[in-house]
Design an enzyme around this catalytic site. Structure first.
Site, PDB file in Angstrom:
ATOM      1  N   TRP A   8       7.693  -8.974 -23.608  1.00  0.00           N
ATOM      2  CA  TRP A   8       7.594 -10.432 -23.763  1.00  0.00           C
ATOM      3  C   TRP A   8       7.858 -10.790 -25.215  1.00  0.00           C
ATOM      4  CZ3 TRP A   8       4.607  -7.673 -20.339  1.00  0.00           C
ATOM      5  CH2 TRP A   8       4.746  -8.070 -18.983  1.00  0.00           C
ATOM      6  N   ALA A  56      -0.483 -12.280  -6.674  1.00  0.00           N
ATOM      7  CA  ALA A  56       0.025 -13.196  -7.699  1.00  0.00           C
ATOM      8  C   ALA A  56       1.539 -13.118  -7.686  1.00  0.00           C
ATOM      9  CB  ALA A  56      -0.504 -12.821  -9.081  1.00  0.00           C
ATOM     10  N   GLN A  69       8.341 -21.705 -15.432  1.00  0.00           N
ATOM     11  CA  GLN A  69       7.903 -20.810 -14.360  1.00  0.00           C
ATOM     12  C   GLN A  69       6.907 -21.530 -13.446  1.00  0.00           C
ATOM     13  OE1 GLN A  69       6.162 -17.307 -16.220  1.00  0.00           O
ATOM     14  NE2 GLN A  69       8.148 -16.278 -16.233  1.00  0.00           N
ATOM     15  N   VAL A 120      -0.413  -6.360 -12.074  1.00  0.00           N
ATOM     16  CA  VAL A 120      -0.447  -6.200 -10.611  1.00  0.00           C
ATOM     17  C   VAL A 120      -0.275  -4.723 -10.251  1.00  0.00           C
ATOM     18  CG1 VAL A 120       0.271  -8.491  -9.824  1.00  0.00           C
ATOM     19  CG2 VAL A 120       2.009  -6.871 -10.592  1.00  0.00           C
ATOM     20  N   ARG A 154      10.228 -17.657 -25.059  1.00  0.00           N
ATOM     21  CA  ARG A 154      10.469 -16.295 -25.551  1.00  0.00           C
ATOM     22  C   ARG A 154      11.462 -16.316 -26.690  1.00  0.00           C
ATOM     23  NH1 ARG A 154      10.413 -12.851 -19.915  1.00  0.00           N
ATOM     24  NH2 ARG A 154       8.517 -13.918 -19.190  1.00  0.00           N
ATOM     25  N   HIS A 184       4.709 -16.470 -20.508  1.00  0.00           N
ATOM     26  CA  HIS A 184       4.756 -16.615 -19.057  1.00  0.00           C
ATOM     27  C   HIS A 184       3.596 -17.515 -18.628  1.00  0.00           C
ATOM     28  CE1 HIS A 184       2.439 -12.465 -18.926  1.00  0.00           C
ATOM     29  NE2 HIS A 184       1.955 -13.284 -19.803  1.00  0.00           N
TER      30      HIS A 184
HETATM   31  N1  DAH Z   1       4.668 -13.061 -15.707  1.00  0.00           N
HETATM   32  C1  DAH Z   1       5.839 -12.301 -15.281  1.00  0.00           C
HETATM   33  C2  DAH Z   1       6.997 -12.589 -16.193  1.00  0.00           C
HETATM   34  O1  DAH Z   1       7.051 -13.596 -16.782  1.00  0.00           O
HETATM   35  C3  DAH Z   1       6.226 -12.650 -13.876  1.00  0.00           C
HETATM   36  C4  DAH Z   1       5.226 -12.193 -12.878  1.00  0.00           C
HETATM   37  C5  DAH Z   1       5.312 -10.943 -12.309  1.00  0.00           C
HETATM   38  C6  DAH Z   1       4.154 -12.978 -12.550  1.00  0.00           C
HETATM   39  C7  DAH Z   1       4.405 -10.479 -11.395  1.00  0.00           C
HETATM   40  C8  DAH Z   1       3.202 -12.548 -11.633  1.00  0.00           C
HETATM   41  C9  DAH Z   1       3.357 -11.289 -11.054  1.00  0.00           C
HETATM   42  O2  DAH Z   1       2.187 -13.276 -11.274  1.00  0.00           O
HETATM   43  O3  DAH Z   1       2.450 -10.850 -10.155  1.00  0.00           O
HETATM   44  O4  DAH Z   1       7.872 -11.761 -16.297  1.00  0.00           O
END
Ligand code: DAH
Length: 350
Positions: free
Chosen positions: A159, A313, A216, A259, A202, A176
């Site tokens: 990130w 999620a 997002q 996750v 980012r 995110h």
């Molecule tokens: N936060 C991640 C990103 O920005 C995307 C993401 C992946 C969100 C898996 C989630 C998840 O909630 O379970 O790359």
């Protein structure tokens, strides 16, 4: 000259002056001052009435008063006349031509990204998800630590973070929408069902598929007995409603620290029905985002019992959804402020 003669002379002069030199309200007032006012000529004349022989005085007084009434009547009549003329003139010069067409005020349109967010929110509302919003300037603890990304974890490099302040506490532009997972769970007890739309940032070089700011939608559901099939069903339902009834969802293994297991998910391309085309780059699939089952450490971090609760999620890229749906091929168009681009979505119901 006798007093009465003086009155007659004054009457003649005043009447002549009224006709000749009074043509507007200021000149009328000057006339009134000269002849009628407290320092005017008639007042001055009246002051001298004491020197009129006593037997002539009553008549002199009557005549003087008559002249005063006469001049006052002249004054009022002329004043009314001038006021009417003035009004008529203003009415004419201020007139508005009501038959001219009006100027249209420009109407804005809802930005395509926010139209999509509205649409997705509605789809999820019907499945029991509440839409919530969170801060774009975020504390490192929420953006990383509570998502199982410790300071020394290599995943932190993924990130590319825009750091706002790093002296006492790490403050960043959120990379995110996932930090809202922890914020919401800290505030509530299960069951939790929310989606979180919003901007993310980012530190990235821009090109047709990369922007330093993008949008997002995070999704989170935590309860007893939440399973991966629930995740798949929810995403499949969203894809069907957005892209049509025959859409299918594909999960592939992927890694995100918050996750376990983690997946990336795609929807089969609605343009070519999965056969392969320019929009899906001949793969038949369009990548929508990441997802997975909430990591037990994340649940623990917010004080939930991971033995009792499970959750799923997901994170969607909103610009990507609009690009897929409308065949937009450059991510930079969304924040480019080109009205020709934005107006194309004015009538779209998405
Ligand atoms: N936060 C991640 C990103 O920005 C995307 C993401 C992946 C969100 C898996 C989630 C998840 O909630 O379970 O790359």
């Amino acid at each position: 000259m006798s007093f009465l003669d003086q009155l007659a002379e004054l009457r003649a002069r005043a009447t002549a002056a009224l006709a000749e030199s009074v043509h507007d309200l200021p000149s009328l007032q000057a006339w009134e001052r000269q002849f009628l006012g407290g320092r005017g000529e008639l007042t001055a004349l009246l002051r001298g009435i004491g020197s009129v022989p006593a037997e002539e005085r009553p008549e002199a007084g009557r005549e003087a008063n008559a002249l005063k009434r006469e001049l006052t009547a002249h004054y009022e009549a002329r004043e009314a006349e001038l006021a009417t003329a003035d009004l008529a003139q203003r009415l004419e010069s201020d007139a508005v031509d009501v038959t001219l067409p009006g100027r249209r005020s420009p109407l804005g349109t809802v930005h395509p990204v926010w139209k999509m967010i509205d649409e997705v929110s509605q789809i999820f509302a019907l499945m029991g998800f509440e839409t919530v919003f969170g801060p774009e300037v975020e504390i490192g603890r929420y953006n990383f630590d509570l998502l199982n990304i410790p300071s020394d974890h290599p995943a932190r490099d993924v990130w590319d973070t825009i750091i706002v302040e790093s002296d006492r506490e790490e403050i960043v532009l959120r990379t995110h929408t996932s930090p809202m997972q922890a914020r919401i769970m800290e505030q509530r007890e299960p069951p939790v069902r929310v989606i979180v739309p919003g901007r993310t940032y980012r530190y990235e070089a821009q090109d047709a598929s990369h922007e330093w700011m993008f949008t997002q939608i995070e999704g989170l559901a935590v309860d007893e007995n939440i399973k991966m099939t629930d995740l798949k069903g929810v995403l499949q339902e969203m894809a069907r409603q957005l892209f049509g009834p025959n859409r299918r969802i594909r999960f592939r293994c992927d890694f995100f620290p918050f996750v376990e297991p983690g997946v990336d998910f795609a929807v089969d391309c609605a343009i070519c029905d999965g056969k392969g085309c320019r929009v899906c780059k001949q793969t038949g699939w369009l990548e929508m985002g990441g997802a997975g089952m909430v990591h037990p450490r994340v649940l623990q971090g917010v004080g939930y019992d991971p033995e009792r609760y499970t959750g799923f999620a997901f994170g969607l890229g909103v610009e990507r959804l609009v690009m897929m749906k409308y065949g937009v091929n450059d991510l930079r168009a969304f924040a480019g402020n080109d009205l020709r681009f934005l107006r194309q979505f004015a009538a779209a119901t998405i």
